[in-house]
Structure formats: structure tokens, C-alpha cells
Design an enzyme around this catalytic site. Sequence first.
Site, PDB file in Angstrom:
ATOM      1  N   ARG A 232       0.832  -1.205   0.000  1.00  0.00           N
ATOM      2  CA  ARG A 232       0.000   0.000   0.000  1.00  0.00           C
ATOM      3  C   ARG A 232       0.867   1.256   0.000  1.00  0.00           C
ATOM      4  O   ARG A 232       0.667   2.158   0.812  1.00  0.00           O
ATOM      5  CB  ARG A 232      -0.930   0.027   1.223  1.00  0.00           C
ATOM      6  CG  ARG A 232      -1.939  -1.078   1.296  1.00  0.00           C
ATOM      7  CD  ARG A 232      -3.138  -0.822   0.391  1.00  0.00           C
ATOM      8  NE  ARG A 232      -3.966  -2.001   0.279  1.00  0.00           N
ATOM      9  CZ  ARG A 232      -4.939  -2.301   1.115  1.00  0.00           C
ATOM     10  NH1 ARG A 232      -5.229  -1.502   2.094  1.00  0.00           N
ATOM     11  NH2 ARG A 232      -5.632  -3.389   0.933  1.00  0.00           N
TER      12      ARG A 232
ATOM     13  N   ARG B 209      -3.333   6.690   1.930  1.00  0.00           N
ATOM     14  CA  ARG B 209      -3.796   7.835   2.712  1.00  0.00           C
ATOM     15  C   ARG B 209      -2.745   8.467   3.611  1.00  0.00           C
ATOM     16  O   ARG B 209      -2.954   9.540   4.131  1.00  0.00           O
ATOM     17  CB  ARG B 209      -5.016   7.412   3.539  1.00  0.00           C
ATOM     18  CG  ARG B 209      -6.249   7.264   2.659  1.00  0.00           C
ATOM     19  CD  ARG B 209      -7.396   6.678   3.411  1.00  0.00           C
ATOM     20  NE  ARG B 209      -7.108   5.286   3.757  1.00  0.00           N
ATOM     21  CZ  ARG B 209      -8.005   4.447   4.258  1.00  0.00           C
ATOM     22  NH1 ARG B 209      -9.220   4.856   4.509  1.00  0.00           N
ATOM     23  NH2 ARG B 209      -7.676   3.196   4.529  1.00  0.00           N
TER      24      ARG B 209
ATOM     25  N   ARG C 135      -7.741  12.144  -3.521  1.00  0.00           N
ATOM     26  CA  ARG C 135      -8.845  11.293  -3.044  1.00  0.00           C
ATOM     27  C   ARG C 135     -10.050  12.133  -2.603  1.00  0.00           C
ATOM     28  O   ARG C 135     -11.202  11.710  -2.757  1.00  0.00           O
ATOM     29  CB  ARG C 135      -8.317  10.434  -1.895  1.00  0.00           C
ATOM     30  CG  ARG C 135      -9.288   9.472  -1.266  1.00  0.00           C
ATOM     31  CD  ARG C 135      -9.582   8.285  -2.130  1.00  0.00           C
ATOM     32  NE  ARG C 135     -10.462   7.359  -1.421  1.00  0.00           N
ATOM     33  CZ  ARG C 135     -11.785   7.431  -1.435  1.00  0.00           C
ATOM     34  NH1 ARG C 135     -12.394   8.361  -2.127  1.00  0.00           N
ATOM     35  NH2 ARG C 135     -12.516   6.557  -0.764  1.00  0.00           N
TER      36      ARG C 135
ATOM     37  N   ASP D 263      -7.554  -2.041  -7.101  1.00  0.00           N
ATOM     38  CA  ASP D 263      -7.925  -2.861  -5.953  1.00  0.00           C
ATOM     39  C   ASP D 263      -8.246  -4.269  -6.438  1.00  0.00           C
ATOM     40  O   ASP D 263      -8.633  -4.460  -7.596  1.00  0.00           O
ATOM     41  CB  ASP D 263      -9.128  -2.284  -5.199  1.00  0.00           C
ATOM     42  CG  ASP D 263      -9.211  -2.874  -3.797  1.00  0.00           C
ATOM     43  OD1 ASP D 263      -8.498  -2.382  -2.903  1.00  0.00           O
ATOM     44  OD2 ASP D 263      -9.942  -3.865  -3.608  1.00  0.00           O
TER      45      ASP D 263
ATOM     46  N   TYR E 121     -14.929 -12.189  -0.232  1.00  0.00           N
ATOM     47  CA  TYR E 121     -15.555 -10.853  -0.269  1.00  0.00           C
ATOM     48  C   TYR E 121     -16.913 -10.898  -0.958  1.00  0.00           C
ATOM     49  O   TYR E 121     -17.840 -10.206  -0.555  1.00  0.00           O
ATOM     50  CB  TYR E 121     -14.661  -9.847  -0.998  1.00  0.00           C
ATOM     51  CG  TYR E 121     -13.549  -9.300  -0.134  1.00  0.00           C
ATOM     52  CD1 TYR E 121     -13.819  -8.479   0.958  1.00  0.00           C
ATOM     53  CD2 TYR E 121     -12.221  -9.584  -0.411  1.00  0.00           C
ATOM     54  CE1 TYR E 121     -12.803  -7.982   1.753  1.00  0.00           C
ATOM     55  CE2 TYR E 121     -11.198  -9.094   0.377  1.00  0.00           C
ATOM     56  CZ  TYR E 121     -11.495  -8.289   1.453  1.00  0.00           C
ATOM     57  OH  TYR E 121     -10.490  -7.801   2.244  1.00  0.00           O
TER      58      TYR E 121
HETATM   59  C1  1CP Z   1      -2.274  -3.616  -3.949  1.00  0.00           C
HETATM   60  C2  1CP Z   1      -3.456  -2.786  -3.508  1.00  0.00           C
HETATM   61  C3  1CP Z   1      -4.598  -3.280  -2.834  1.00  0.00           C
HETATM   62  N1  1CP Z   1      -5.439  -2.223  -2.563  1.00  0.00           N
HETATM   63  C4  1CP Z   1      -4.874  -1.064  -3.021  1.00  0.00           C
HETATM   64  C5  1CP Z   1      -3.649  -1.399  -3.673  1.00  0.00           C
HETATM   65  C6  1CP Z   1      -2.778  -0.457  -4.527  1.00  0.00           C
HETATM   66  C7  1CP Z   1      -2.030   0.566  -3.794  1.00  0.00           C
HETATM   67  C8  1CP Z   1      -0.676   0.235  -3.213  1.00  0.00           C
HETATM   68  O1  1CP Z   1      -0.459  -0.864  -2.693  1.00  0.00           O
HETATM   69  O2  1CP Z   1       0.186   1.104  -3.302  1.00  0.00           O
HETATM   70  C9  1CP Z   1      -5.450   0.284  -2.914  1.00  0.00           C
HETATM   71  C10 1CP Z   1      -6.371   0.569  -1.795  1.00  0.00           C
HETATM   72  N2  1CP Z   1      -7.449  -0.188  -1.421  1.00  0.00           N
HETATM   73  C11 1CP Z   1      -8.118   0.440  -0.385  1.00  0.00           C
HETATM   74  C12 1CP Z   1      -7.458   1.671  -0.100  1.00  0.00           C
HETATM   75  C13 1CP Z   1      -7.905   2.719   0.907  1.00  0.00           C
HETATM   76  C14 1CP Z   1      -9.238   3.262   0.488  1.00  0.00           C
HETATM   77  C15 1CP Z   1      -9.396   4.749   0.398  1.00  0.00           C
HETATM   78  O3  1CP Z   1      -8.494   5.517   0.093  1.00  0.00           O
HETATM   79  O4  1CP Z   1     -10.551   5.149   0.610  1.00  0.00           O
HETATM   80  C16 1CP Z   1      -6.367   1.774  -0.978  1.00  0.00           C
HETATM   81  C17 1CP Z   1      -5.402   2.915  -1.094  1.00  0.00           C
HETATM   82  C18 1CP Z   1      -9.352  -0.050   0.259  1.00  0.00           C
HETATM   83  C19 1CP Z   1      -9.400  -1.478   0.627  1.00  0.00           C
HETATM   84  N3  1CP Z   1      -9.366  -2.545  -0.243  1.00  0.00           N
HETATM   85  C20 1CP Z   1      -9.404  -3.725   0.472  1.00  0.00           C
HETATM   86  C21 1CP Z   1      -9.472  -3.415   1.863  1.00  0.00           C
HETATM   87  C22 1CP Z   1      -9.518  -4.432   3.018  1.00  0.00           C
HETATM   88  C23 1CP Z   1     -10.940  -4.632   3.445  1.00  0.00           C
HETATM   89  C24 1CP Z   1     -11.130  -5.595   4.602  1.00  0.00           C
HETATM   90  O5  1CP Z   1     -10.921  -6.819   4.431  1.00  0.00           O
HETATM   91  O6  1CP Z   1     -11.523  -5.127   5.688  1.00  0.00           O
HETATM   92  C25 1CP Z   1      -9.490  -2.007   1.970  1.00  0.00           C
HETATM   93  C26 1CP Z   1      -9.607  -1.180   3.230  1.00  0.00           C
HETATM   94  C27 1CP Z   1      -9.325  -5.051  -0.175  1.00  0.00           C
HETATM   95  C28 1CP Z   1      -7.911  -5.331  -0.581  1.00  0.00           C
HETATM   96  N4  1CP Z   1      -7.172  -4.597  -1.520  1.00  0.00           N
HETATM   97  C29 1CP Z   1      -5.926  -5.140  -1.677  1.00  0.00           C
HETATM   98  C30 1CP Z   1      -5.869  -6.307  -0.879  1.00  0.00           C
HETATM   99  C31 1CP Z   1      -4.701  -7.286  -0.901  1.00  0.00           C
HETATM  100  C32 1CP Z   1      -3.590  -6.871  -0.011  1.00  0.00           C
HETATM  101  C33 1CP Z   1      -3.870  -7.014   1.470  1.00  0.00           C
HETATM  102  O7  1CP Z   1      -3.972  -8.162   1.955  1.00  0.00           O
HETATM  103  O8  1CP Z   1      -4.022  -5.973   2.133  1.00  0.00           O
HETATM  104  C34 1CP Z   1      -7.083  -6.415  -0.175  1.00  0.00           C
HETATM  105  C35 1CP Z   1      -7.490  -7.481   0.820  1.00  0.00           C
HETATM  106  C36 1CP Z   1      -4.819  -4.708  -2.577  1.00  0.00           C
END
Ligand code: 1CP
Length: 269
Positions: free
Chosen positions: A33, A37, A46, A82, A160
Site C-alpha cells: 500500500r 492515505r 482522493r 484494488d 468478499y
Molecule cells: C495492492 C493494492 C490493494 N489495494 C490497493 C492497492 C494499490 C495501492 C498500493 O499498494 O500502493 C489500494 C487501496 N485499497 C483500499 C485503499 C484505501 C481506500 C481509500 O483511500 O478510501 C487503498 C489505497 C481499500 C481497501 N481494499 C481492500 C481493503 C480491506 C478490506 C477488509 O478486508 O476489511 C481495503 C480497506 C481489499 C484489498 N485490496 C488489496 C488487498 C490485498 C492486499 C492485502 O492483503 O491488504 C485487499 C485485501 C490490494
Amino acid sequence: MAQESGFPAMVNDRLLRAARGEEVDQVPVWVMRQAGRYLPEFREVRAKHDFFTMCQTPSLSCQVTLQPLNRFPLDAAIIFSDILVIPQALGMEVEMRPGEGPVFPSPLHGPEDLSRLAPPGDACTKLQYVFDALTLTRKELKGKATLIGFSGAPWTIMAYMIEGKGSKTMSNAKGWLYKHAEASHRLLKIITEATIHYLVGQVKAGAQVLQVFESHAEHLGPQLFRDFALPYLKQICDQVKEQGEAAWPPRHSNDVLADSVSQRGVTMP
Ligand SMILES: Cc1c2[nH]c(c1CCC(=O)O)Cc1[nH]c(c(CCC(=O)O)c1C)Cc1[nH]c(c(CCC(=O)O)c1C)Cc1[nH]c(c(CCC(=O)O)c1C)C2
């Protein structure tokens, strides 16, 4: 090969070299990530755009992918997207709710809901925006870092689609594995097929390394993991290697692709 030649020459190939098992002067570094943020410049973008609008707009995705590299000497850029774009492409609605994370307003309740899903072969046509973001970002990187593409692994995506949001136990999704084993395999096959097309498309678009996130492997014991996760991860590895070769110079192909599948994920140069 043709796709590769359209991109700037690599100035920093530290991560690619390490992935091939070659010597490197320093350990390559990138961060989970790394776009996100914690960066004020990310929050600024954002604040103006919905999360998935940012993913779907190649110029915005490229901009936030490059932000951390402007601050830190990182060796890779991971495309801003994502893992949940695959369920979206299969026809499910996903919202990114502030403070809550991803939410599916209508998750899959039972096997009868599988008929709601679009054919997996068509899913990738809806993800052209990711391919465009990768191509643009690869050019803008000017060879200064390796570009990483990614997807979720089938069990993680299935979880999911059934839970409808993050969950500490994944009990509904695990319930499917026991109550609806056949339908679970049908769903995992759909996700696997879409994911293979998607990852091969990412390589063609300019991704140099792929990560497959099995983020919810921890909810499966060894037997469930062997039955419902591993075969699909293996199929993804095998078929992406096979089909990705057409878009990849031979010396970057089979010999350097990771053979092993770990519980946390698969990294394939
Ligand atoms: C590789 C990647 C992901 N998400 C994002 C990226 C790209 C950005 C980077 O890594 O630099 C952006 C990415 N994705 C998200 C954000 C934050 C959202 C925002 O800015 O509002 C960002 C920057 C939101 C997100 N997306 C997801 C969650 C988890 C939800 C949960 O299970 O409770 C969340 C909170 C699903 C998600 N998304 C991702 C995974 C696999 C990695 C891991 O295990 O963490 C998973 C499970 C992968």
C-alpha cells in the site's frame, strides 16, 4: 517481446534482477500500500474523487501510483487499483465507503446467485482501464522502477463476494465450502478464469511483476486450503506463465517464474 520494446529502457532493474535470482547491489524495496492515505498528496486527489473513479481513470491511477516514488527511492511501483475490480467486472456492485472499506450492497447469498455473474471471459473487456493505467504508468516511470500488477487470489475474492465486506471470521464464506462445495468450486472456477485473462492482460499492458494476494488464506485450515485455494493458485500460475509468454521476452519467462505457492501470495516476475 513486441509489447516490451514499446517501453523505455530500464534504468533501475534491481527488483527484476532479484526476482530472476541474479545478483543485486542492494535489496530492492517497495512497500505494501505504498500509494495511500498516509500521503497528503494522495488525500488531496482522493478528496476530489471516489475511490473506484480513481481506479477507472488511467491518468489519476498513474498519478497516485507515482506519488510515493517522487518522495522515496523505491524500486517498484504497484499500480493503483484494488483486488475487488474482478467482482465488479463480473457484474457485482462494490462501494468504497469512507471509514468502512469495501462494501458489496448485494453479496452472494446462495448458489442460485451465481447466475447473476457475467461470463468470466467477458470480464476483462471491462477492465481495459487497468490495462491503460499500466501502459501509461510504465511509460511515465521511464525505467526508474519495476511496475507491479496484481490481483486477488480466487478464495480471497470469493470470500468478499459472499461476506460483502471485510470479516474477522469469514464464516459465511467458509460455510459455503462445507454446505455448497460444488457451487464453491463453480464460483472459484469463474474467478480463476477471469483472473487469468486479467493477469495476462496486465503483462501485455506493461506489468513486469505480478502479485496474487491470498489475503484470507488464514481462515482456511490445511485441508480447506489444499481443496479450495491451492489448485486455483496453481492454475493461475501455470496458465499465466503459458499465455504470458507471448507477451514476455523468453529469458524473463518460465525459468524465472516462481514455482512455489505460499500461503500469503504468489510473486511472479
Ligand atoms: C495492492 C493494492 C490493494 N489495494 C490497493 C492497492 C494499490 C495501492 C498500493 O499498494 O500502493 C489500494 C487501496 N485499497 C483500499 C485503499 C484505501 C481506500 C481509500 O483511500 O478510501 C487503498 C489505497 C481499500 C481497501 N481494499 C481492500 C481493503 C480491506 C478490506 C477488509 O478486508 O476489511 C481495503 C480497506 C481489499 C484489498 N485490496 C488489496 C488487498 C490485498 C492486499 C492485502 O492483503 O491488504 C485487499 C485485501 C490490494
